[in-house]
Design an enzyme around this catalytic site. Structure first.
Site, mmCIF file in Angstrom:
data_model
loop_
_atom_site.group_PDB
_atom_site.id
_atom_site.type_symbol
_atom_site.label_atom_id
_atom_site.label_comp_id
_atom_site.label_asym_id
_atom_site.label_seq_id
_atom_site.Cartn_x
_atom_site.Cartn_y
_atom_site.Cartn_z
ATOM 1 N N HIS A 264 -15.545 39.434 -2.477
ATOM 2 C CA HIS A 264 -15.472 39.577 -3.936
ATOM 3 C C HIS A 264 -16.862 39.782 -4.564
ATOM 4 O O HIS A 264 -17.149 40.821 -5.142
ATOM 5 C CB HIS A 264 -14.837 38.330 -4.561
ATOM 6 C CG HIS A 264 -13.447 38.026 -4.109
ATOM 7 N ND1 HIS A 264 -12.371 38.850 -4.332
ATOM 8 C CD2 HIS A 264 -12.947 36.949 -3.440
ATOM 9 C CE1 HIS A 264 -11.268 38.303 -3.838
ATOM 10 N NE2 HIS A 264 -11.587 37.151 -3.288
HETATM 11 O O1 RIB Z 1 -11.829 35.214 -7.579
HETATM 12 C C1 RIB Z 1 -12.981 35.297 -6.764
HETATM 13 C C2 RIB Z 1 -14.150 34.663 -7.440
HETATM 14 O O2 RIB Z 1 -13.913 33.263 -7.611
HETATM 15 C C3 RIB Z 1 -15.441 34.750 -6.600
HETATM 16 O O3 RIB Z 1 -16.540 34.813 -7.468
HETATM 17 C C4 RIB Z 1 -15.448 33.460 -5.842
HETATM 18 O O4 RIB Z 1 -16.781 33.027 -5.519
HETATM 19 C C5 RIB Z 1 -14.854 32.517 -6.849
HETATM 20 O O5 RIB Z 1 -15.902 32.085 -7.706
#
Ligand code: RIB
Ligand code: CA
Length: 350
Positions: A264
């Protein structure tokens, strides 16, 4: 004696940094990464620190995946691991603007770094409160700073509320957060938005150039066991740490039925390094803060218009459409495999 030890370790870091060529790239794009490190945050930070296209001015820490104290320790350990004590690290908001904090050690490990231990940090925290450091750096480098939030948006909202004059001075905001085809924290909401919807609303309504790298595109950046085996064929301090964290993430993903772990936060950083990793579409996006089932949803209008209704003959009659001006460059496509290749190429052997 302790001070002498710290000086020796700091000197060693500076030597490693110089020798490994990972000092800041002054001609690079100036970025501040706002982060809740966080396993994928850690991968994003290492990618940024090992990419000459970027000049990382600061890591600003926010509560999210872990409490802010743990996040600060992790951020300091990461810049120390990379020999980058030149990067400012500041602690920020310890809780969301309104709701209670929800931490995610289940997904990130008890220490937030996949339970991989790192040495005590050689680098020291900046004494500023993170929102104040954001304000200071944006004024110090007008129209040059790209904000890359990869956690809840509390720090950015606090900075904005304290000094709205930063909005026209920020080059761009490229955030990991939101989704236009379903959430992960809930059916509707992605975790970073879900963890502070009020802050997200402030950021999305600010009027600055905003790119949203959401789940609909980060879901295509799956780091698999095969990718992990490739990275494990090389060695180095950062390389080995990344293998340890990614092993935790791939193992957990496997237990939950996946074939790898989505990168992500690295995709948001990757998109700042190489914009061609994503394709965007301009949309009007609003953040839901009241829905019983949809609080934290990023509600995107793909056609940037809404029906215009007039009261006539005892009912509402649609007599046209109202155009709405888009406020977000929404990532609608990503080249996940190229992101993985970029990540491995930058971390392998470091
Ligand atoms: O949904 C994914 C996000 O939420 C990423 O930034 C992960 O690190 C969590 O913070
Ligand atoms: Ca994060």
């Amino acid at each position: 004696m302790k001070g002498l030890w710290r000086c020796a370790v700091l000197a060693m870091c500076l030597v490693i940094s110089f020798a490994s060529g990972t000092t800041a790239a002054p001609e690079g794009r100036k970025v501040i990464i706002d982060t809740d490190p966080g396993a994928d945050d850690a991968m994003a930070i290492l990618l940024a620190l090992n990419s000459p296209e970027l000049d990382v001015k600061a890591l600003t820490v926010v509560a999210g995946n872990v409490v802010v104290e743990q996040g600060l320790e992790n951020a300091l350990k990461l810049v120390s691991l990379a020999g980058r004590c030149d990067v400012l690290v500041a602690s920020g908001a310890s809780h969301p603007l309104v709701q209670q904090l929800v931490t995610a050690e289940f997904f990130h490990g008890a220490n937030g770094l996949g339970n991989v231990e790192l040495p005590a940090p050689a680098c020291r925290a900046d004494t500023s409160f993170a929102p104040d450091l954001i304000i200071k750096l944006v004024h110090q480098y007008p129209n040059k700073i790209t904000l890359v939030p990869v956690g809840p948006l509390t720090n950015l909202a606090l900075a904005l509320r304290k000094d709205p004059s930063i909005v026209p001075l920020v080059k761009e905001v490229v955030l990991m957060g939101g989704a236009i085809s379903g959430g992960n924290a809930t059916a509707a909401a992605e975790a970073n938005i879900y963890n502070d919807p009020e802050a997200a609303r402030v950021v999305f309504e600010a009027g600055w150039p905003l790119t949203m790298v959401g789940l609909n595109v980060t879901g295509k950046t799956v780091f698999t066991r095969a990718d992990l085996n490739r990275l494990a064929r090389t060695q180095g301090r950062e390389n080995d740490f990344a293998v340890g964290v990614l092993n935790f993430m791939v193992d957990l993903a496997s237990k939950l039925g996946g074939n790898g772990t989505p990168m992500h936060d690295p995709l948001a950083v990757g998109a700042v390094i190489d914009r061609s990793l994503i394709t965007t579409q301009d949309m009007w996006v609003e953040v839901e803060t009241r829905g019983e089932f949809t609080r934290g949803e990023t509600v995107a209008s793909r056609h940037n218009s809404s029906d215009r209704k007039v009261w006539r003959d005892g009912r509402y009659v649609i007599d046209g459409v109202e155009k709405v001006n888009p406020n977000v460059h929404v990532a609608v496509e990503s080249d996940g495999k190229r992101l993985i290749e970029l990540f491995i190429s930058r971390i392998a052997g470091k």
